[in-house]
Enzyme design. Structure first.
Site, mmCIF file in Angstrom:
data_model
loop_
_atom_site.group_PDB
_atom_site.id
_atom_site.type_symbol
_atom_site.label_atom_id
_atom_site.label_comp_id
_atom_site.label_asym_id
_atom_site.label_seq_id
_atom_site.Cartn_x
_atom_site.Cartn_y
_atom_site.Cartn_z
ATOM 1 C CB CYS A 14 -18.011 -0.999 -4.924
ATOM 2 S SG CYS A 14 -17.351 -1.161 -6.595
ATOM 3 C CB CYS A 81 -13.360 -52.869 -12.294
ATOM 4 S SG CYS A 81 -14.991 -52.515 -11.589
ATOM 5 C CG ASP A 486 13.658 -18.365 -27.897
ATOM 6 O OD1 ASP A 486 13.496 -17.265 -28.438
ATOM 7 O OD2 ASP A 486 14.534 -18.590 -27.039
ATOM 8 C CG ASP A 688 15.948 -20.589 -23.037
ATOM 9 O OD1 ASP A 688 15.367 -19.744 -23.752
ATOM 10 O OD2 ASP A 688 17.177 -20.556 -22.806
ATOM 11 C CG ASP A 692 10.945 -18.179 -25.058
ATOM 12 O OD1 ASP A 692 10.823 -17.415 -26.027
ATOM 13 O OD2 ASP A 692 12.040 -18.637 -24.687
#
Length: 800
Positions: A14, A81, A486, A688, A692
């Protein structure tokens, strides 16, 4: 100066949506005007040239809408280069709709991010017009193995011919050092130098002309102008003095410079090939065929025909074709080139296997779970390639210098010519000094300094199980001053084990036998811990009857007509079990961060508490070493955990971590990371799990364990292929070594030009010496980066 950009916007429904998008775009610094057309779903934006289009996209996304984009890779040839790199990026960014363009000179690869509506043909046409042919890279094609296996721009035979033709021209100079006067007729010199200049050196004219027509400069233009000047001067002197005594000619300067540049490029190519050896080793792990079992028949098929759910036979000595799960057989698998784990890993039914690993002994039947680009090996290769393709932030400085380098060098060369000519009147010497300025100023070393170091660094890291997603993560990791860990699954194993069996009236063996009998049909993690302990103790598990699982409480069953229950303290209280004699012991175990279960027997309608079982997550063997290694690197270790303070403090105390944040929610972890950053730390987050991911994204560098979830790995900048926290310190170590090499390479490249150009302008370097120095500069930069291949992780050093 301003530019106009049309952004397609998805999700507007809208006029108020259009208003929100306009407001978000106008809030971006550098945007002068923004107009949204709801019918076409596009926003027309007037903005300053310096405004990054990604800032506009981020603003739109923050407002709750999307800008459709796409990414792809091109191989662009004939770049020589850093000036070529700058030119290619400028050409691509000038194409409407191109948001990002990152060029890697070492791999000849361009990584592009564009609006979804951008046509590939327009990009290829723009590059072709600028003099840089390009082609699209498909998903299966590897840049290093494809582009670097061919001899990059300089076939070896051209080098040999150039040297053979140039040596006679150098002979008089070399013999003069030992007192021998040799004069080569000028026409012979012309005959030897001409094919070197216009046949073997044709590539310099071609590339230099393209750069000139595109309004830019590159190394080829410098070489073409410089050698043409020396060659032209020699031709003039040859014809002007043919009736008189022969003056000194400079054919040897032009021919030897071209020969040295070609030799330098050839040596550079050989060195660059070695920078991708680790990635090529991963490529070689790809299986080409698989032994498929279908309807009871084993047939060998191309690996591309394997589908998810197919059953594959993996014989001893065979390479696992795809990712899968073992459904029959036991064996040991060598996963060293994928995970960095040096010892074969024991595998049995239900275990996951990685495509590319080698089956050591037993016959396995594996059900395919990941094929094609979904395999871990394919994702590893893609991650390493992406890291090598994307520029490090430090490269921005090099790009700014390279953009103006060639014009400045040509200006210095012209000034040298005029100044020497006017001050000394010796225009021959003036021209040779001007040529020396052009030849020594080759910006190749600048263009190779960063990407070669990143290629070797990410490659050797991958060899030892450390996957670095992008160059920014590699560059940032060297400066980390705090690591937030953790707890569960990162510093600990992430699965409970039975730590203690406590009873006053019965033996530990008796209590364990009863617990195993009750838990033998349960899938609960604590049940698995009980069964594992019973198996290790060699106990026979008795049969039970009337088994009843009580969700959130425990399990009830009958053993030899005696009703037994095994569950939590809350259930014991509900059953009316007297736990008084074990209350102190239970509290002690809980303070150690352990989970306590109670085993009770029913006797004449009364419950008697037989004993306690204490469960706890075990600390990873290498976790304390990991923390100590970080401390020796001057990096602070912080532990974050959603567990209670008792459990968290117990683990922290065992590991030597002094700062602990427990009972934290996922959002709180990200908040703590930001607090550390505000306190002045550069923070790495190690985790893991899905919980986390916010903290991994908030950290300066996110480090995920591959033993965890895909969400964590996709969020993190670095992924550790083994669940070994020692690799965190190794990741910082390889980052520090790589960044050191980048700084050394850039320092050498800048110093080389800062010193070399003035020396050439002052007449202390002739064109031949300048050419040799230029070639040495590029080769030395690549060779210095190759020294990174000697890096080894801490555990590998300990073993040696």
């Amino acid at each position: 100066m301003t530019k106009k950009l049309n952004l397609p916007i998805v999700g507007m429904t809208c006029s108020s949506c259009a208003g929100r998008v306009e407001k978000a775009l106008l809030a971006v610094d550098g945007v002068h005007n923004a107009s949204v057309n709801l019918a076409t779903e596009k926003a027309s934006v007037d903005l300053e040239l310096v405004v990054d289009a990604q800032a506009l996209i981020s603003a739109v996304e923050k407002a709750g809408y999307q800008v459709p984009t796409k990414t792809f890779d091109l191989r662009v040839t004939e770049m020589t280069c850093a000036s070529c790199v700058a030119r290619v990026e400028k050409v691509l960014k000038a194409v409407p709709g191109v948001l990002q363009a990152s060029v890697n000179l070492a791999t000849e690869k361009v990584h592009l991010k564009t609006l979804a509506e951008v046509e590939l043909v327009s990009l290829l046409a723009a590059l072709k017009k600028a003099g840089y042919p390009a082609q699209v890279l498909n998903d299966a094609e590897s840049v290093p193995s494809a582009s670097l296996t061919r001899v990059w721009l300089t076939p070896g035979w051209t080098v040999v011919i150039a040297i053979v033709l140039s040596l006679p021209l150098m002979a008089p100079m070399l013999l003069a050092l030992i007192g021998i006067d040799l004069q080569i007729p000028g026409w012979v010199q012309l005959g030897l130098a001409t094919p070197v200049q216009f046949w073997l050196g044709a590539r310099f004219y071609k590339a230099g002309w393209k750069a000139l027509m595109a309004g830019s400069g590159n190394m080829d233009l410098l070489v073409a102008i410089g050698t043409s000047s020396a060659y032209g001067l020699s031709v003039y002197l040859l014809f002007a003095h043919q009736a008189h005594a022969m003056s000194h000619l400079y054919f040897e300067s032009s021919a030897v410079v071209i020969s040295l540049v070609l030799l330098g490029k050839w040596l550079e190519t050989r060195a660059k090939r070695q920078t991708v050896q680790a990635l090529q080793a991963l490529e070689l792990l790809r299986a080409t065929t698989a032994l498929l079992r279908k309807d009871g028949v084993d047939i060998e098929v191309p690996v591309v025909e394997v589908r998810v759910g197919d059953n594959l036979i993996v014989r001893p000595g065979d390479r696992v074709a795809v990712d899968g799960e073992i459904i029959e057989g036991t064996s040991h698998l060598d996963e060293s080139l994928i995970t960095g784990e040096s010892l074969p890993v024991s595998k049995s039914i239900g275990d996951k296997v990685i495509g590319g690993s080698v089956n050591a002994d037993g016959l396995l039947i594996v059900k395919a779970t990941g094929v094609g680009g979904a395999t871990m090996l394919s994702q590893i290769i893609q991650l390493v390639e992406d890291a090598q393709a994307v520029k490090a932030p430090i490269q921005a400085l090099v790009d700014k210098v390279s953009a103006v380098f060639v014009p400045v060098v040509l200006g210095i060369s012209a000034f040298t010519l005029i100044a020497w000519g006017l001050l000394t009147g010796d225009w021959q010497t003036a021209l040779l000094n001007a040529v020396a300025v052009q030849v020594i100023a080759c910006p190749c070393a600048l263009g190779l300094a960063t990407p070669t170091a990143i290629m070797v660094g990410t490659g050797v890291a991958a060899k030892y199980g450390i996957l670095i997603k992008d160059a920014q993560a590699l560059e940032t990791a060297h400066g980390l001053t705090a690591i937030a860990f953790d707890k569960t699954g990162t510093l600990t194993e992430g699965k409970p084990g039975l730590r203690a069996v406590i009873s006053h009236a019965y033996s530990e063996t008796q209590l364990l036998e009863w617990a195993a009998a009750l838990q033998q049909y349960s899938d609960h993690p604590l049940a698995h811990a009980v069964m594992q302990k019973a198996k290790e103790s060699g106990l026979q598990v008795a049969e039970v009857s009337d088994v009843l699982a009580m969700p959130g409480r425990g399990v009830q069953a009958k053993l030899n007509q005696v009703t037994m229950v095994l569950g939590n303290l809350r259930w014991m209280q509900e059953l009316g079990v007297n736990t008084t004699e074990f209350d102190a012991t239970a509290l002690e175990q809980q303070n150690m961060g352990r989970t306590v279960s109670c085993l009770a027997l029913e006797n004449e309608g009364q419950w008697q508490l037989a004993g306690l079982l204490s469960f706890g997550d075990s600390i990873k063997v290498s976790a304390r070493t990991a923390v100590q290694r970080l401390q020796t690197l001057g990096v602070k270790a912080v532990m974050l955990s959603g567990d209670n303070y008792g459990s968290a403090n117990a683990v922290a105390a065992a590991l030597g971590i002094t700062e602990v944040r427990a009972e934290v929610l996922p959002a709180d972890k990200a908040k703590i990371v930001r607090e550390l950053q505000q306190a002045g730390y550069r923070v790495g987050m190690v985790g893991d799990g899905i919980n986390d991911a916010p903290a991994l994204a908030a950290a300066d560098v996110g480090i995920a364990m591959a033993t965890g979830t895909d969400v964590a790995m996709h969020t993190a900048g670095i992924t550790l292929m083994r669940g070994d926290p020692v690799l965190v310190a190794d990741a910082i170590s390889i980052s520090q070594r790589t960044y050191r090499k980048i700084r050394q390479n850039l320092g050498w490249a800048f110093i080389y030009n800062v010193v070399g150009i003035p020396l050439a302008a002052l007449g202390y370097l002739n064109p031949m010496i300048a050419g040799a120095a230029m070639a040495f500069s590029s080769v030395s930069v690549v060779s210095n980066a190759l020294l990174l291949r000697s890096w080894k992780p801490w555990q590998a050093k300990e073993r040696t």
